[in-house]
Design an enzyme around this catalytic site. Structure first.
Site, PDB file in Angstrom:
ATOM      1  N   ARG A 117      29.094  11.043 -32.720  1.00 43.78           N
ATOM      2  CA  ARG A 117      28.469  10.741 -30.769  1.00 43.78           C
ATOM      3  C   ARG A 117      29.381  11.497 -30.235  1.00 43.78           C
ATOM      4  O   ARG A 117      30.584  11.201 -29.607  1.00 43.78           O
ATOM      5  CB  ARG A 117      28.176   9.959 -30.281  1.00 43.78           C
ATOM      6  CG  ARG A 117      27.443   9.616 -29.126  1.00 43.78           C
ATOM      7  CD  ARG A 117      27.105   8.764 -28.319  1.00 43.78           C
ATOM      8  NE  ARG A 117      25.666   8.759 -28.649  1.00 43.78           N
ATOM      9  CZ  ARG A 117      24.380   8.130 -27.952  1.00 43.78           C
ATOM     10  NH1 ARG A 117      24.848   7.717 -27.172  1.00 43.78           N
ATOM     11  NH2 ARG A 117      23.469   7.840 -29.058  1.00 43.78           N
ATOM     12  N   HIS A 166      19.582  15.231 -31.596  1.00 44.45           N
ATOM     13  CA  HIS A 166      19.706  13.048 -31.377  1.00 44.45           C
ATOM     14  C   HIS A 166      18.715  12.975 -32.300  1.00 44.45           C
ATOM     15  O   HIS A 166      18.005  12.592 -32.046  1.00 44.45           O
ATOM     16  CB  HIS A 166      19.618  13.146 -30.647  1.00 44.45           C
ATOM     17  CG  HIS A 166      19.981  11.194 -29.846  1.00 44.45           C
ATOM     18  ND1 HIS A 166      20.425  10.514 -30.530  1.00 44.45           N
ATOM     19  CD2 HIS A 166      19.695  10.587 -29.125  1.00 44.45           C
ATOM     20  CE1 HIS A 166      20.988   9.322 -30.770  1.00 44.45           C
ATOM     21  NE2 HIS A 166      20.119   9.107 -29.210  1.00 44.45           N
ATOM     22  N   GLN A 208      17.550   9.778 -33.608  1.00 44.49           N
ATOM     23  CA  GLN A 208      16.748   8.124 -32.912  1.00 44.49           C
ATOM     24  C   GLN A 208      15.349   8.730 -32.510  1.00 44.49           C
ATOM     25  O   GLN A 208      14.432   8.097 -32.948  1.00 44.49           O
ATOM     26  CB  GLN A 208      17.241   9.662 -31.016  1.00 44.49           C
ATOM     27  CG  GLN A 208      15.849   9.080 -29.955  1.00 44.49           C
ATOM     28  CD  GLN A 208      15.873   7.775 -29.324  1.00 44.49           C
ATOM     29  OE1 GLN A 208      17.410   7.405 -29.016  1.00 44.49           O
ATOM     30  NE2 GLN A 208      14.647   6.642 -29.331  1.00 44.49           N
ATOM     31  N   ASP A 231      12.855  10.795 -20.493  1.00 41.38           N
ATOM     32  CA  ASP A 231      14.485  10.260 -20.799  1.00 41.38           C
ATOM     33  C   ASP A 231      14.785  10.725 -19.691  1.00 41.38           C
ATOM     34  O   ASP A 231      14.019  11.747 -18.770  1.00 41.38           O
ATOM     35  CB  ASP A 231      15.009  11.502 -21.786  1.00 41.38           C
ATOM     36  CG  ASP A 231      16.614  11.443 -22.811  1.00 41.38           C
ATOM     37  OD1 ASP A 231      16.525  10.702 -22.257  1.00 41.38           O
ATOM     38  OD2 ASP A 231      16.720  12.402 -22.920  1.00 41.38           O
ATOM     39  N   CYS A 270      14.126   7.641 -25.120  1.00 37.15           N
ATOM     40  CA  CYS A 270      14.294   6.761 -25.804  1.00 37.15           C
ATOM     41  C   CYS A 270      16.215   6.051 -25.550  1.00 37.15           C
ATOM     42  O   CYS A 270      16.853   5.289 -25.884  1.00 37.15           O
ATOM     43  CB  CYS A 270      15.758   8.048 -26.262  1.00 37.15           C
ATOM     44  SG  CYS A 270      16.597   9.070 -24.514  1.00 37.15           S
ATOM     45  N   ARG A 285      15.378   1.252 -33.303  1.00 32.83           N
ATOM     46  CA  ARG A 285      16.681   2.497 -34.305  1.00 32.83           C
ATOM     47  C   ARG A 285      17.445   2.037 -35.457  1.00 32.83           C
ATOM     48  O   ARG A 285      17.600   2.499 -36.059  1.00 32.83           O
ATOM     49  CB  ARG A 285      17.671   2.850 -33.490  1.00 32.83           C
ATOM     50  CG  ARG A 285      16.972   3.239 -32.020  1.00 32.83           C
ATOM     51  CD  ARG A 285      16.455   4.667 -32.346  1.00 32.83           C
ATOM     52  NE  ARG A 285      17.930   5.624 -32.341  1.00 32.83           N
ATOM     53  CZ  ARG A 285      19.026   5.513 -31.553  1.00 32.83           C
ATOM     54  NH1 ARG A 285      19.086   5.381 -30.171  1.00 32.83           N
ATOM     55  NH2 ARG A 285      20.114   6.462 -32.413  1.00 32.83           N
TER      56      ARG A 285
HETATM   57  N1  NVA Z   1      19.475  13.447 -23.835  1.00 36.65           N
HETATM   58  C1  NVA Z   1      20.785  11.645 -23.190  1.00 36.65           C
HETATM   59  C2  NVA Z   1      19.796  11.205 -24.561  1.00 36.65           C
HETATM   60  C3  NVA Z   1      20.875   9.212 -24.473  1.00 36.65           C
HETATM   61  C4  NVA Z   1      20.375   8.230 -25.592  1.00 36.65           C
HETATM   62  C5  NVA Z   1      21.971  12.285 -22.466  1.00 36.65           C
HETATM   63  O1  NVA Z   1      22.145  13.024 -23.691  1.00 36.65           O
HETATM   64  O2  NVA Z   1      22.913  10.973 -22.258  1.00 36.65           O
HETATM   65  N1   CP Z   2      19.351   5.805 -27.316  1.00 37.08           N
HETATM   66  C1   CP Z   2      20.431   6.069 -27.492  1.00 37.08           C
HETATM   67  O1   CP Z   2      20.553   6.473 -28.158  1.00 37.08           O
HETATM   68  O2   CP Z   2      20.921   4.588 -27.002  1.00 37.08           O
HETATM   69  P1   CP Z   2      22.223   4.535 -26.756  1.00 37.08           P
HETATM   70  O3   CP Z   2      22.909   6.023 -25.703  1.00 37.08           O
HETATM   71  O4   CP Z   2      22.409   3.530 -25.981  1.00 37.08           O
HETATM   72  O5   CP Z   2      23.697   4.788 -28.117  1.00 37.08           O
END
Ligand code: NVA
Ligand code: CP
Length: 315
Positions: free
Chosen positions: A109, A136, A139, A231, A272, A300
């Site tokens: 990540r 992602h 997700q 989101d 998400c 998830r």
């Molecule tokens: N679009 C958000 C998703 C978090 C799971 C981010 O990238 O912060």
């Molecule tokens: N939805 C999601 O990816 O959550 P986290 O950022 O908590 O991993």
């Protein structure tokens, strides 16, 4: 269900997969969930270790990988990227080569999609994208699973994303929906429209699958939707844009008035998570009867377990 094509595979983006392969992951995710609900104990990760490399924060994704592995005899090793040499004293390529000598797979990540690609290229082991600025993918498999739990096969259903149309989640939904024949509508202000190059690619997939892709700034486009999704308005790494986004996206908040615009009482709400009540979603919607966000969060784990099992599991 022919899982052979998924053995040893990385998941960097759904762009690399056929509709049949994605459906295979979906079916397997449901099987894995059913087994867990029946309390069946399996050890399909015995002897497997996965490097869990995090450059950005996470709750769900980290927990999903760690619990999925632990439940079946495997082990995830959490690596906060700032505590490693990567990109400081050592190149991504060299660190990846070392991971490849020690682990069964890598979860990454972080910011750059190219880093996920480089980890796969130089490690020689499967890499699972746990979120980058661009995609992602784990997700949205959980999201489609949740949609199917409520409405049956996803083909021909309508999913609307209302919010920041250019973010990683909206982009990933567009890819998976266009491949699977799910009608996908992005409701977003024009200056947050998704990347036209990706839209053109998805329109190509949609021709084959029968999906309809719509990009609009009109909230009445949610009419008839099976699911409304949102989101956060400023993703991780975009904190400086927060104020400007709040101004821009206020009319796109998912609240009861927007849910009612579908004209259906059975539309579900998906997110998400993490969510910001009062910004991207109103408290009454996320905490109300149409919300499926906790099932979605649970899914998830089942989907991530299925993705890893298909690639590195002892099946
Ligand atoms: N679009 C958000 C998703 C978090 C799971 C981010 O990238 O912060
Ligand atoms: N939805 C999601 O990816 O959550 P986290 O950022 O908590 O991993």
């Amino acid at each position: 269900m022919n899982m052979n094509a998924l053995k040893g595979r990385s998941l960097l983006t759904w762009l690399d997969f056929t509709a049949d392969e994605i459906l295979c992951y979906l079916e397997f995710s449901k099987k894995v969930k059913d087994e867990a609900k029946r309390g069946e104990l399996k050890q399909r990760f015995l002897g497997k270790t996965v490097a869990l490399l995090f450059e950005k924060h996470s709750t769900r994704t980290r927990c999903a990988f760690e619990t999925a592995l632990a439940e079946e005899g495997g082990r995830g090793i959490f690596l906060a990227m700032a505590d490693t040499h990567i990109g400081v004293e050592e190149s991504v390529a060299d660190s990846a080569r070392v991971f490849g000598r020690m682990f069964s797979a890598i979860e990454f990540r972080g910011f750059k999609q190219s880093m996920a690609e480089d980890l796969a290229k130089y490690s020689g082991i499967p890499v699972f994208n746990g979120l980058t600025d661009e995609f992602h993918p784990t997700q949205v498999l959980a999201d489609i699973m949740t949609l199917e739990e409520n409405f049956g096969p996803c083909k021909g259903r309508k999913l609307c994303f209302s919010g920041d149309g250019r973010n990683n989640v909206a982009r990933s939904l567009m890819v998976i929906c266009s491949k699977l024949g799910v009608n996908f509508t992005v409701v977003t202000p024009q200056n947050l429209n998704p990347d036209p190059v990706l839209v053109a690619k998805c329109e190509g997939f949609a021709k084959d699958s029968g999906a309809k892709i719509v990009i609009t700034d009109r909230t009445d486009a949610v009419e008839g939707a099976d699911a409304i999704y949102t989101d956060v308005w400023a993703s991780m790494g975009e904190e400086a844009k927060k104020k400007e986004r709040v101004e821009l996206l206020r009319p796109y908040q998912v609240n009861q008035a927007l849910m009612d615009k579908t004209g259906r009482g059975d539309t579900i709400f998906l997110h998400c998570l993490p969510a910001i009540r009062g910004e991207d979603v109103s408290a009454d919607v996320i905490d109300g009867g149409q919300s499926r966000v906790w099932d979605e969060a649970e899914n998830r784990k089942h989907t991530i377990k299925a993705i890893m099992l298909a690639s590195i599991g002892n099946l």
